[in-house]
Design a protein around this motif. Structure first.
Motif, short mmCIF file in Angstrom:
data_model
loop_
_atom_site.label_atom_id
_atom_site.label_comp_id
_atom_site.label_asym_id
_atom_site.label_seq_id
_atom_site.Cartn_x
_atom_site.Cartn_y
_atom_site.Cartn_z
N ALA A 206 0.84 -1.20 0.00
CA ALA A 206 0.00 0.00 0.00
C ALA A 206 0.87 1.25 0.00
O ALA A 206 0.61 2.22 -0.74
CB ALA A 206 -0.93 -0.02 1.22
N VAL A 207 1.92 1.24 0.82
CA VAL A 207 2.82 2.40 0.88
C VAL A 207 3.58 2.57 -0.43
O VAL A 207 3.70 3.69 -0.95
CB VAL A 207 3.80 2.25 2.06
N SER A 208 4.10 1.47 -0.99
CA SER A 208 4.86 1.58 -2.24
C SER A 208 3.97 2.06 -3.38
O SER A 208 4.41 2.83 -4.24
CB SER A 208 5.51 0.23 -2.59
N SER A 209 2.70 1.63 -3.38
CA SER A 209 1.77 2.10 -4.41
C SER A 209 1.52 3.59 -4.26
O SER A 209 1.52 4.34 -5.25
CB SER A 209 0.45 1.34 -4.32
N ALA A 210 1.33 4.04 -3.01
CA ALA A 210 1.08 5.46 -2.77
C ALA A 210 2.30 6.30 -3.16
O ALA A 210 2.16 7.36 -3.78
CB ALA A 210 0.73 5.67 -1.30
N VAL A 211 3.49 5.84 -2.79
CA VAL A 211 4.72 6.57 -3.12
C VAL A 211 4.88 6.66 -4.64
O VAL A 211 5.22 7.72 -5.19
CB VAL A 211 5.94 5.88 -2.49
N THR A 212 4.64 5.54 -5.31
CA THR A 212 4.79 5.51 -6.76
C THR A 212 3.81 6.43 -7.46
O THR A 212 4.17 7.19 -8.37
CB THR A 212 4.59 4.07 -7.28
N LEU A 213 2.54 6.38 -7.05
CA LEU A 213 1.53 7.23 -7.67
C LEU A 213 1.81 8.70 -7.40
O LEU A 213 1.60 9.55 -8.27
CB LEU A 213 0.14 6.84 -7.16
N ALA A 214 2.29 9.02 -6.19
CA ALA A 214 2.63 10.41 -5.88
C ALA A 214 3.79 10.89 -6.74
O ALA A 214 3.76 12.02 -7.27
CB ALA A 214 2.98 10.53 -4.39
N ALA A 215 4.80 10.04 -6.89
CA ALA A 215 5.95 10.41 -7.73
C ALA A 215 5.52 10.59 -9.18
O ALA A 215 5.98 11.52 -9.86
CB ALA A 215 7.03 9.34 -7.62
N ALA A 216 4.64 9.71 -9.65
CA ALA A 216 4.17 9.81 -11.03
C ALA A 216 3.37 11.10 -11.24
O ALA A 216 3.48 11.75 -12.28
CB ALA A 216 3.31 8.60 -11.39
N GLY A 217 2.59 11.49 -10.22
CA GLY A 217 1.83 12.73 -10.32
C GLY A 217 2.73 13.95 -10.39
O GLY A 217 2.48 14.87 -11.17
N LEU A 218 3.79 13.94 -9.59
CA LEU A 218 4.72 15.06 -9.59
C LEU A 218 5.52 15.14 -10.89
O LEU A 218 5.93 16.23 -11.32
CB LEU A 218 5.68 14.95 -8.41
N MET A 219 5.77 13.99 -11.51
CA MET A 219 6.61 13.94 -12.72
C MET A 219 5.78 13.67 -13.98
O MET A 219 6.31 13.23 -14.99
CB MET A 219 7.66 12.84 -12.56
N TYR A 220 4.48 13.94 -13.93
CA TYR A 220 3.59 13.55 -15.01
C TYR A 220 4.05 14.02 -16.37
O TYR A 220 4.01 13.28 -17.35
CB TYR A 220 2.17 14.06 -14.71
N ARG A 221 4.51 15.25 -16.46
CA ARG A 221 4.89 15.81 -17.76
C ARG A 221 6.17 15.20 -18.31
O ARG A 221 6.47 15.35 -19.49
CB ARG A 221 5.05 17.33 -17.65
N ARG A 222 6.91 14.51 -17.45
CA ARG A 222 8.18 13.90 -17.89
C ARG A 222 8.03 12.41 -18.20
O ARG A 222 9.02 11.77 -18.58
CB ARG A 222 9.24 14.10 -16.80
N LEU A 223 6.84 11.87 -18.05
CA LEU A 223 6.66 10.43 -18.25
C LEU A 223 6.58 10.04 -19.72
O LEU A 223 6.78 8.87 -20.05
CB LEU A 223 5.39 9.94 -17.52
N GLY A 224 6.29 10.98 -20.58
CA GLY A 224 6.22 10.67 -22.01
C GLY A 224 4.90 10.04 -22.38
O GLY A 224 4.14 9.58 -21.52
N PRO A 225 4.61 9.97 -23.68
CA PRO A 225 3.31 9.45 -24.14
C PRO A 225 3.26 7.92 -24.27
O PRO A 225 2.19 7.36 -24.47
CB PRO A 225 3.16 10.10 -25.52
N GLU A 226 4.41 7.26 -24.18
CA GLU A 226 4.43 5.81 -24.41
C GLU A 226 3.63 5.07 -23.34
O GLU A 226 3.75 5.35 -22.15
CB GLU A 226 5.87 5.28 -24.41
#
Length: 267
Positions: free
Chosen positions: A181-201
């Protein structure tokens, strides 16, 4: 002996999970893969709850959360490392680091090995390197950044295992559920902060989910093995997981691992 068999099963599951995760990361940003893998791993833990039980004492919550943070880092660093390679150089480094720290913790906590174990443990560490080293003739020398990624991945894996081992023995799959649960929350939070850098793939959804599910199975088998055996022994057997990520016949390494496991079984 049962603990060693569980550790070997954990090693196999980790290896398959890492292979699938590494492939999935080559198709999209690493966080896109981990965004699927981590919740899939949590789902497996929740499905196991009714069968294996779980308790959520303060110690379970604390150690489970710590393992979850380490797991999120391990997911990201390891999948990124496997995606950029060269695997035959980086896998031995990651595996060796992931084995050495838990071995040191186990011995520091008072675990003692018999004569066979004193021979089998260093032999098993050698097998970790041999079984994960491919025949990488002509492989480009990895950069310092890539080596640091591999070292960081190994350290994160080691911390995850140590934290899981510290959780109360009667907590069932509680530490795994909290950790995921914690790793999922950390990952989703990081993805939200870096959303524009994740690319369209788009990530390989099935491959990423399978990697997460296998990782959860691997963690469960490790937890059961560590509860029934010594952390120093279980961790080094689990660290043989690169055998599942390197698609070559590492006969010397596998032979060394077989001798090491046999000796450790006598301890």
């Amino acid at each position: 002996m049962i603990a060693l068999l569980l550790a070997l099963g954990s090693s196999l599951a980790y290896g398959c999970a890492d292979f699938l995760g590494g492939l999935g990361t080559r198709k999209a940003h690493v966080l896109r893969t981990v965004m699927i893998a981590a919740p899939a791993s949590l789902t497996v833990g929740l499905l196991l709850w009714p069968f294996l039980g779980a308790s959520f004492s303060p110690a379970t919550l604390a150690w489970g959360a710590a393992s979850g943070v380490a797991s999120a880092a391990a997911f990201a660093l390891l999948y990124r490392t496997l995606a950029i390679g060269p695997m035959n150089v980086l896998s031995p480094l990651t595996a060796l680091v992931s084995a050495m720290l838990p071995v040191g913790v186990g011995l520091a906590q008072g675990e003692r090995l018999g004569p066979a174990g004193l021979i089998g443990l260093p032999l098993a560490l050698a097998a970790v390197v041999l079984v994960s080293a491919g025949g990488g003739a002509g492989t480009a020398r990895p950069s310092r950044t890539v080596l640091l990624l591999a070292f960081g991945a190994g350290a994160a894996i080691a911390l995850q295992l140590v934290f899981l081992h510290q959780a109360p023995a009667d907590s069932g799959v509680g530490p795994l559920i909290v950790g995921r649960a914690v790793s999922s929350a950390v990952t989703l939070a990081a993805a939200g902060l870096m959303y524009r850098r994740l690319g369209p793939e788009k990530p390989a959804y099935g491959m990423s989910a399978a990697a997460g599910a296998l990782d959860s199975v691997a963690n469960l088998l490790f937890l059961l093995a560590a509860r029934g055996g010594d952390l120093a022994v279980v961790a080094v057997i689990t660290a043989l997981y690169p055998a599942g990520t390197v698609l070559r016949g590492q006969l010397i390494g596998l032979g060394t691992a077989a001798v090491a496991v046999s000796l450790l079984a006598l301890t």
